[in-house]
Write an enzyme that holds these catalytic residues in place. Structure first.
Site, mmCIF file in Angstrom:
data_model
loop_
_atom_site.group_PDB
_atom_site.id
_atom_site.type_symbol
_atom_site.label_atom_id
_atom_site.label_comp_id
_atom_site.label_asym_id
_atom_site.label_seq_id
_atom_site.Cartn_x
_atom_site.Cartn_y
_atom_site.Cartn_z
ATOM 1 N N GLU A 174 0.828 -1.214 0.000
ATOM 2 C CA GLU A 174 0.000 0.000 0.000
ATOM 3 C C GLU A 174 0.860 1.260 0.000
ATOM 4 O O GLU A 174 0.379 2.354 0.281
ATOM 5 C CB GLU A 174 -0.950 -0.026 1.198
ATOM 6 C CG GLU A 174 -1.870 -1.242 1.206
ATOM 7 C CD GLU A 174 -3.166 -1.071 0.392
ATOM 8 O OE1 GLU A 174 -3.739 0.025 0.415
ATOM 9 O OE2 GLU A 174 -3.594 -2.046 -0.262
ATOM 10 N N HIS A 250 -4.373 1.415 7.551
ATOM 11 C CA HIS A 250 -2.983 1.715 7.174
ATOM 12 C C HIS A 250 -2.276 2.239 8.429
ATOM 13 O O HIS A 250 -2.916 2.863 9.283
ATOM 14 C CB HIS A 250 -2.911 2.841 6.117
ATOM 15 C CG HIS A 250 -3.365 2.444 4.750
ATOM 16 N ND1 HIS A 250 -4.157 3.257 3.969
ATOM 17 C CD2 HIS A 250 -3.119 1.350 4.005
ATOM 18 C CE1 HIS A 250 -4.381 2.675 2.802
ATOM 19 N NE2 HIS A 250 -3.771 1.511 2.804
ATOM 20 N N CYS A 371 -3.074 11.029 3.965
ATOM 21 C CA CYS A 371 -3.427 10.146 2.835
ATOM 22 C C CYS A 371 -3.300 10.891 1.522
ATOM 23 O O CYS A 371 -2.992 10.305 0.486
ATOM 24 C CB CYS A 371 -4.879 9.685 2.929
ATOM 25 S SG CYS A 371 -5.302 8.787 4.400
#
Ligand code: SUG
Length: 445
Positions: A174, A250, A371
């Protein structure tokens, strides 16, 4: 060598919508099928970029990706003209259509993992596009991410852009959302920290029970190899599986690092003491002391951290030697977090300033300030060698506001994805954007 950190924010694309595609991401699931406002989303993101650029922080952007993703739709059997493909997908598989329309590349922390040239064996700045293979709507992003990165970081003397790892569960990757770099300063060799959620080839290792762990140890190790990182300056830390099961999909939802500071929640890691010990030992090799800023569960429960996105903040070094914490507005609205932050800045910590932004459109899909950005530390020569058209300036900001206002809808509900006009609007907008950014051919796929 001196280096400066640039944050490459994702410019929110014209098809931003709430489709509930991310199992394990609480916000994405809670807002499924509500109407979005793509115009406002893009303007909120641009306002953040503009304000941080105006403060003197290095700021650039990564462009949105072409949507809908016809390659995805055709690969799963929708054939015919574009209009026929859209009509059939809308009728037979609206969730797959939503995947093809997702504006998720806006969260550029997931675009790639980045290792500055000070850390790599060949002295180049390395990127590995993240395969994002845990979610259908994100698993196709890497081809366009690698393409955009190669267009911006073209000069192979300075830059290496690696293709994504094999798109299989063993290599779930990711990107920078599970990676941080601790260092004395951005230009000197640092310690790269990879945080993984599970180990594919160790059946005895702990893993979350309810929600998926998107990042594997094997993927992190592969990226470190591709980037030529030294073993002494690379640390692998397991995320606490229990917090993944509470919506921490995450690591950047529970920890953020910058320079020698690590701002993290008590429950972030599977073995907190072991993780800190590893970091301290690796940092000693680059003559740096770890500044650990731990937030206790008593002060901020994990649920409040997830609701406010306290740790999905940007920690930015300032000229006065202190750091600013860039937080979403929601941090002011969750009482435990607001109280904690008040004490933090008043208490003589290295964090002496809070900068908050309204990023609600992105937050409703689980994307906060961190993000929305990919950190790239660039030496002066590297900063001069990259494509300049994506660097945020007042002039680019104003041009992009006009562009957004011309092309973006202010309301997008699930039924709108079936409208063939939307596909034409998005494509027209992006063609114009490639001219504005000086990246011709970016969308000729
Ligand atoms: O992958 N949300 C993104 C949010 C990514 C946040 N990034 C970081 N933490 N670095 C995700 O879950 C939701 C899309 C939807 O449901 O429509 C989404 O993809």
């Amino acid at each position: 060598m001196s280096a400066r950190e640039f944050n490459f924010d994702g410019l929110v694309g014209p098809s931003h919508n709430y489709a509930g595609l991310s199992f394990g991401n609480v916000a994405s699931f809670s807002n499924v099928k509500s109407a979005s406002n793509p115009r406002l989303a893009a303007l909120q993101g641009l306002a953040k970029m503009r304000a941080l650029a105006a403060r003197g922080f290095g700021q650039a952007l990564l462009p949105p990706q072409d949507r809908p993703n016809f390659r995805l739709l055709r690969s799963v059997g929708f054939t015919g003209s574009d209009a026929e493909v859209l009509a059939r997908a809308a009728k037979e598989a609206p969730v797959i259509l939503a995947c093809a329309y997702s504006a998720s590349p806006m969260w550029t922390a997931n675009a790639a993992t980045v290792s500055p040239s000070a850390d790599s064996a060949d002295g180049r700045l390395h990127f590995t596009a993240a395969n994002l293979n845990n979610k259908l709507h994100r698993a196709f992003e890497h081809t366009q991410s690698a393409r955009a990165l190669r267009a911006i970081f073209k000069d192979e003397k300075h830059f290496a852009v690696h293709d994504a790892l094999p798109g299989t569960p063993a290599f779930g990757d990711e990107g920078a959302a599970n990676h941080t770099r601790l260092c004395k300063d951005h230009g000197s060799a640092g310690v790269e920290v990879f945080v993984y959620g599970r180990t594919e080839f160790d059946a005895a290792a702990s893993a979350p029970k309810k929600y998926p762990a998107r990042q594997t140890l094997e993927a992190s190790q592969a990226v470190a190899r591709l980037h030529g990182l030294s073993a002494e300056r690379t640390v692998y830390v397991q995320q606490n599986p229990d917090v993944i099961d509470q919506g921490v999909f995450h690591n950047d939802v529970i920890a953020v690092g910058n320079a020698n500071a690590l701002f993290y929640h008590e429950q972030a890691f599977a073995d907190e003491a072991g993780a800190l010990d590893q970091l301290r030992r690796a940092l000693a090799g680059v003559d740096t002391d770890l500044k650990a800023i731990r937030v206790d569960t008593d002060r901020v429960p994990v649920a409040d951290a997830v609701a406010s996105y306290l740790f999905n903040s940007q920690l930015l070094s300032k000229d006065n030697g202190k750091m600013a914490l860039v937080i979403p507005q929601e941090c002011q609205e969750v009482a435990s977090v607001a109280n904690y932050l008040e004490g933090l800045v008043a208490g003589g910590s290295v964090i002496d300033e809070l900068i908050h932004f309204d990023l609600r459109q992105s937050m409703r899909n689980g994307g906060g300030p961190a993000c929305l950005r990919l950190r790239v530390a660039l030496t002066d020569a590297e900063a001069a060698a990259m494509h300049q058209g994506v660097v945020m300036t007042e002039a680019l900001y104003h041009t992009l506001v006009v562009w957004v206002e011309k092309h973006y809808r202010d309301r997008l509900g699930p039924a709108d994805l079936a409208d063939p006009q939307l596909a034409i609007e998005v494509h027209t907008a992006l063609e114009e954007l490639s001219r504005i950014l000086g990246l011709p051919g970016l969308y000729d796929l």
